[in-house]
Design an enzyme around this catalytic site. Structure first.
Site, PDB file in Angstrom:
ATOM      1  N   GLU A  27      13.214  10.487  13.882  1.00  0.00           N
ATOM      2  CA  GLU A  27      13.353  11.604  14.814  1.00  0.00           C
ATOM      3  C   GLU A  27      14.431  11.315  15.864  1.00  0.00           C
ATOM      4  OE1 GLU A  27       8.893  11.207  13.818  1.00  0.00           O
ATOM      5  OE2 GLU A  27      10.667   9.923  14.003  1.00  0.00           O
ATOM      6  N   CYS A  61       8.369   8.689  19.766  1.00  0.00           N
ATOM      7  CA  CYS A  61       9.218   9.796  19.320  1.00  0.00           C
ATOM      8  C   CYS A  61       8.710  11.136  19.842  1.00  0.00           C
ATOM      9  CB  CYS A  61       9.273   9.833  17.797  1.00  0.00           C
ATOM     10  SG  CYS A  61      10.063   8.390  17.061  1.00  0.00           S
ATOM     11  N   ARG A 164       9.799  -6.714  -9.295  1.00  0.00           N
ATOM     12  CA  ARG A 164       9.406  -7.907  -8.543  1.00  0.00           C
ATOM     13  C   ARG A 164      10.050  -7.935  -7.161  1.00  0.00           C
ATOM     14  NH1 ARG A 164       9.867 -13.059 -12.763  1.00  0.00           N
ATOM     15  NH2 ARG A 164       8.100 -12.506 -14.120  1.00  0.00           N
ATOM     16  N   ARG A 187      15.454 -13.397 -10.663  1.00  0.00           N
ATOM     17  CA  ARG A 187      16.757 -13.948 -11.036  1.00  0.00           C
ATOM     18  C   ARG A 187      17.665 -12.948 -11.751  1.00  0.00           C
ATOM     19  NH1 ARG A 187      12.654 -15.754 -13.893  1.00  0.00           N
ATOM     20  NH2 ARG A 187      12.636 -15.662 -16.183  1.00  0.00           N
ATOM     21  N   GLY A 258      -2.549 -12.990 -17.084  1.00  0.00           N
ATOM     22  CA  GLY A 258      -2.593 -12.508 -18.454  1.00  0.00           C
ATOM     23  C   GLY A 258      -3.511 -11.309 -18.683  1.00  0.00           C
ATOM     24  N   SER A 264      -9.258  -7.009 -15.699  1.00  0.00           N
ATOM     25  CA  SER A 264     -10.193  -7.147 -14.576  1.00  0.00           C
ATOM     26  C   SER A 264      -9.781  -6.263 -13.407  1.00  0.00           C
ATOM     27  CB  SER A 264     -10.277  -8.606 -14.124  1.00  0.00           C
ATOM     28  OG  SER A 264     -10.840  -9.424 -15.129  1.00  0.00           O
TER      29      SER A 264
END
Length: 310
Positions: A27, A61, A164, A187, A258, A264
């Site tokens: 703003e 603001c 990532r 990477r 995994g 889960s």
């Protein structure tokens, strides 16, 4: 992530966005960008998030809006932050400003979905990511000394590393760490490496596998004997320990595996977003990919990525 525009007689005369923490809010940027400030008294300010009403790293603001004599403000969605929630709107209305909320607040909440999850649910935002064969397997059944099946291609790898770079932490099981020795870095995409989070249920992580990580991990589960940052808990009770990650600055966590860990999280109802990379190749048998319609699943966003093949 907040944006604002100021409109006078159907023409945008000012715009701005919040660029980084500590910088002027959207703003403020929008109001400062207006060349003829006399037009503000007959303009409408549109902002994606409720204007703040407290002194933090920057002044409120809502105070600047009323001091600028802007008569109408259209708000995308309210702010869940207890320092703001409703107070910004209250200040505007008490100073004679007409306040209108968008009919589609979900669109604006999606822009800051991590922030809202942290504030509303008091836990990190959880993104699940995996690659699977065309027939729905994560990997073949193998031994610890055998390498994992190569499922996704180079483009999927780049997109995964981009994902990532957008999170604070990346979570895998100790079994995945021991067997695959991943570095868990960005990477293949420019960005900061997320902090590794290792879930331990039975077997402890190997020291040589830990040494390959980009930074010191956070251990979760049966980890009383491990040195470093640890959350000692029942690793299968995800809703109980997940909020504790925020004490380590983990507000957005990427779950990569995994298979049992992924399932889960879906079973616990703690997956907010998922990315599934599907190969053109089949494995015929192996470790099944997670079931999305698990009893506890309640994700808000799911994105499929498909390989085209040759």
């Amino acid at each position: 992530m907040v944006g604002a525009v100021i409109v006078h007689d159907g023409v945008i005369i000012g715009e701005g966005y919040h660029q980084k923490a500590g910088d002027p809010h959207a703003e403020v940027m929008a109001i400062n960008s207006v060349e003829d400030k006399s037009l503000l008294a007959s303009s409408t300010l549109y902002c994606s998030l409720e204007p703040c009403a407290h002194f933090g790293k920057t002044p409120p603001c809502s105070l600047l809006i009323t001091n600028s004599r802007i008569p109408k403000v259209v708000v995308g969605c309210s702010d869940s932050n207890k320092l703001v929630n409703g107070k910004g709107v209250e200040h505007l209305k008490s100073h004679g400003v007409e306040v209108v909320f968008s009919e589609y607040p979900t669109l604006f909440r999606q822009l800051n979905r991590v922030f809202f999850c942290n504030k509303d649910l008091n836990r990190p935002y959880v993104t699940a990511k995996w690659a699977q064969s065309s027939d729905g397997y994560l990997d073949r059944v193998r031994q610890p000394d055998e390498s994992a099946s190569r499922i996704s291609g180079p483009l999927a790898s780049v997109k995964s590393h981009q994902l990532r770079a957008s999170v604070d932490g990346i979570l895998i099981s100790a079994k995945t760490l021991n067997w695959d020795r991943p570095s868990l870095t960005t990477r293949r995409y420019q960005g900061t490496n997320p902090r590794p989070i290792i879930v331990v249920s039975s077997a402890l992580p190997h020291m040589e596998a830990i040494a390959q990580l980009s930074s010191a991990p956070i251990f979760v589960g049966n980890v009383a004997s491990l040195d470093g940052d640890t959350i000692v808990c029942n690793p299968y009770d995800i809703p109980a320990w997940l909020p504790q990650l925020m004490t380590y600055g983990i507000h957005h966590v990427l779950v990569e595996g995994g298979g049992r860990v992924l399932q889960s999280f879906f079973d616990s109802g703690c997956v907010d977003e998922w990315h599934r990379y599907t190969s053109v190749n089949a494995l015929s048998e192996g470790i099944p990919a997670p079931t999305l319609n698990a009893s506890g699943a309640s994700y808000k966003l799911g994105i499929d990525h498909y390989e085209r093949g040759e």
